[in-house]
Scaffold this motif. Sequence first.
Motif, PDB file in Angstrom:
ATOM      1  N   ASP A   1       0.817  -1.203   0.000  1.00 27.25           N
ATOM      2  CA  ASP A   1       0.000   0.000   0.000  1.00 27.25           C
ATOM      3  C   ASP A   1       0.858   1.263   0.000  1.00 27.25           C
ATOM      4  O   ASP A   1       2.067   1.217   0.235  1.00 27.25           O
TER       5      ASP A   1
ATOM      6  N   ARG B   1      -4.401   5.170   4.057  1.00 30.43           N
ATOM      7  CA  ARG B   1      -3.649   4.090   3.418  1.00 30.43           C
ATOM      8  C   ARG B   1      -4.519   3.360   2.399  1.00 30.43           C
ATOM      9  O   ARG B   1      -5.696   3.092   2.643  1.00 30.43           O
ATOM     10  N   GLY B   2      -3.938   3.083   1.256  1.00 27.83           N
ATOM     11  CA  GLY B   2      -4.676   2.349   0.236  1.00 27.83           C
ATOM     12  C   GLY B   2      -3.743   1.766  -0.808  1.00 27.83           C
ATOM     13  O   GLY B   2      -2.562   2.104  -0.876  1.00 27.83           O
ATOM     14  N   GLY B   3      -4.291   0.894  -1.610  1.00 24.74           N
ATOM     15  CA  GLY B   3      -3.503   0.284  -2.677  1.00 24.74           C
ATOM     16  C   GLY B   3      -3.406   1.209  -3.882  1.00 24.74           C
ATOM     17  O   GLY B   3      -4.009   2.267  -3.938  1.00 24.74           O
TER      18      GLY B   3
END
Length: 255
Positions: free
Chosen positions: A85, A242-244
């Motif tokens: 991520d 937070r992320g992909g």
Amino acid sequence: MKLPIFIADAFTARAFRGNPAAVCLIENKLDEDLHQQIAREMNLSETAFIRKLHPSDNFTEKNVNSTLTFVTLSGELKARRAEDDIVLDFPLYPAHPQDFHEVEDLIKTAIGDTLVQDIRYSPDTRKLLVRLSDTYDRSFLENLKVNTGNLLQVENTGKVKGLILTLKGQPGGQTQAFDFYSRYFAPWVGVAEDPVTGSAHTVLSSYWSQELGKKEMRAFQCSCRGGELKVSLRPGGRVDLRGGAAVVVEGTLTA
């Protein structure tokens, strides 16, 4: 002039979901007109131009897990890798109770007689947060028809520049559990509906942390593309989002 360019879908691990953005790597400053021409050619809500501030900067696999600082028109943005991520470091913006009658016309224009449970306003971001009734579920928010076309006709005096619709999350069951859901609309700045919105979550994180008594949360933005975020409130009035990210296009732009 040939420039490396990428299209990445943020806040998702899958292509064609999340928030699509063009990223153009440049060695030297470009004319503002050229910036705008490239952005129009990409036809995406975000186009970023990344340039090293110091020639000695070397973004290689050796330092890919370190924190990178980007100097943007909106201030400094810090990003770091966390496993698969990307974590973005944002300020946290409080939202204050808002009198319904002051924004009644705007809300009614946008969502009609949909039941509203709470209304907050963030003066720092000029975003209006509208929490829908807990009697609704995720599918209701996803399918809700929002009239953004007429919002510009509502008397606003520039107070509101973004409308957040949000809903309390539900237990997971057979599906993934999220603490809250949202959608985001900003026709005042030319965005009818944004697929996934980092800035909206700086307000949402503050609100839902107080409502749920949690500093770690999972969020889902219910646009047609959809996007998942992990939220972590930090000391000092900051929040990690937070992320992909999935790179879907990699090529060369000729200008």
